[in-house]
Scaffold this active site. Sequence first.
Site, mmCIF file in Angstrom:
data_model
loop_
_atom_site.group_PDB
_atom_site.id
_atom_site.type_symbol
_atom_site.label_atom_id
_atom_site.label_comp_id
_atom_site.label_asym_id
_atom_site.label_seq_id
_atom_site.Cartn_x
_atom_site.Cartn_y
_atom_site.Cartn_z
ATOM 1 N N ASP A 206 4.466 -5.744 -8.116
ATOM 2 C CA ASP A 206 4.462 -7.043 -7.883
ATOM 3 C C ASP A 206 3.131 -7.361 -7.250
ATOM 4 O O ASP A 206 3.158 -8.906 -7.335
ATOM 5 C CB ASP A 206 5.856 -7.947 -7.741
ATOM 6 C CG ASP A 206 6.278 -7.350 -6.281
ATOM 7 O OD1 ASP A 206 7.312 -8.070 -5.938
ATOM 8 O OD2 ASP A 206 5.609 -6.427 -5.710
ATOM 9 N N GLU A 293 6.564 1.710 6.989
ATOM 10 C CA GLU A 293 5.179 2.094 6.984
ATOM 11 C C GLU A 293 5.107 2.909 8.179
ATOM 12 O O GLU A 293 4.349 4.280 8.154
ATOM 13 C CB GLU A 293 4.339 1.132 7.027
ATOM 14 C CG GLU A 293 4.466 0.168 5.508
ATOM 15 C CD GLU A 293 5.208 -0.938 5.802
ATOM 16 O OE1 GLU A 293 6.066 -1.080 6.659
ATOM 17 O OE2 GLU A 293 5.597 -1.682 4.679
#
Lengths: 343, 297
Positions: A206, A293
């Site tokens: 997205d 991350e």
Amino acid sequence: MVRRRNLLTTLLIVLPWALLLTLWHQYPATRYLILLRKETEENATAKARFNGTSLLREEGLPSCSWQQASGVAPKVIQNYVYSRPPPWSDTLPTIFVITPTYTRAVQKAELTRLANTFLHVQNLHWLVVEDSPRRTNLVSNLLEKAGLNFTHLNVESPQSLKMSGPSIPSHKPRGTLQRNLGLHWLRDSFNNTQPPEGVVYFADDDNTYSLELFEEMRYTRRVSVWPVAFAGGLRYESPIVSPAGKVVGWKVVFDRNRPFAIDMAGFAVSVRLILERPQATFKLEGVKAGYQESSLLKDLVTMDGLEPKAANCTKVLVWHTRTERPMLGNEGKHGFSDLRMEV
Amino acid sequence: MKSLLLSRFLLLLPWGLIVLLLLDTDSSRAPLAPPARPPRPTAPRQPALPPIYAITPTYSRPVQKAELTRLANTFRQVARLHWVLVEDAARRSELVSRFVSRAGLPCTHLHVPTPRRYKRPGLPRATEQRNAGLAWLRQRHQHLPPPQPGVLFFADDDNTYSLELFEEMRTTRKVSVWPVGLVGGRRYERPVVENGKVVGWYTGWRADRPFAIDMAGFAVSLQVILSNPKAVFKRRGSQPGMQESDFLKQITTVEELEPKANNCTKVLVWHTRTEKGGMSEDVELSIKVNQKSVKRY
């Protein structure tokens, strides 16, 4: 008499040269046009080869140009492909884009516009990993029609991790299993001793990507980073880069304690580094919001090893956009619209 | 003797070069487009394609550049597409001007501000901008003889368009229609087609409209727009959701509509909408939880 003759002869000599100069000036692109024509013919043949080898569906098999060299005969493509990426180059590093995706109303739209972007990028290999028990027809057909170089994988997240479910703060991050499967495929497909030139990028379906971004990340040596718009509740989050060109901190507000305070869309890792460190994956357990991350990057690199891109992290080339859930209230409890029409 | 030959040769040389050059130019020019045009991504050997004009109203907000970027990425894959960007602004903004200069496709940058009294929620939006796009097209073609080839459609900057859609709309003779995904409270809205003709509307919202279709669900041939110079989007007496109807009934009838996308059975465009914020859900929730715990003190 003699003078007039002389004049005439000089005129006759000068005239053609003058004509020549004007013509040459008017059509300076003549030479270039010839070169261009040759190029387009080459392109046509390269595209024909390239198409035939990108349609392998088996899991785990490299499905793109590595088979080109062996001269496999191209398959007949039944679907009409509306556009093709630039021809594959043997010298350009490959960009492996890993996109986790899951079934929901806007999925096809998101993947469509993502494909429309990726079609511009040369040497891009799209690894689409579905969060599903088996590969869906929707995604398979889309990937085949897109004309891109792709690999289609799937792994289902256990119920507690499902992407479509509601999220809770002390949660498990989403897309993790899918991204890890992508990494696993890379490690399976390529030999550590002869790693291909390339880079791995995690692209959620997205977000919005500019074309410039891919050229920035292409020549990553280890791990490169850049700003991401709309991340962490800010207009953009960015690494802080010293005048010497080294990353020294993070310009963020949300949880500055993160070892790598960066969004998934804000970094890329070289394939070689991925293969060198086979134990580096995204962690599933005990990962706080915003730390996913870091869970990967801490096993790969330290802060001073990061390569800042996008003009020393001063340009925004990727946006963490999110698509609204469409209001489907008129479908009612039992569904109204014909399910045979794929949306 | 020798000098005579030499002088004759030198005399004839430039003429020979001229002839060669002319032959060369003729043969190399024929199959290719003139070098001034931007390079096209699709195969060059085609008869002249009718151009597609995409009229996109846009307004300033955080996600504007992102929306325009991914729209441009799609439009650049389409041959002969001319993008007409109309800003809702009193003057051209720097962001859009810079964007347009690097867009990579033929682009016209217009602007017209919406009067403040029309900016209330519930009123139709982007009316002035779409009309500005129409006015520009009419003005550009006013002295050209009919029939002018080309198709125009209204492309909002947050929708999603598949490449197949453009090939479907390119063959529009007058007004063509197709399904739109994720609109009208349902998975899709579409015209009901029987024997190749539109006979009704399948929609979740106000199916009694004369043209119960979304802005993204139709395209009009350029000639129809030029032949109906008074056809514009109206403000007076127009309710939201009726804009398309009020516009289309000025230029066509339901019987004349051309159904595309395999008799309106394929969804090739989606009425997606982008969230205003954009940060990931887990981060957003975490921020909210932290704020809640702070409030306790």
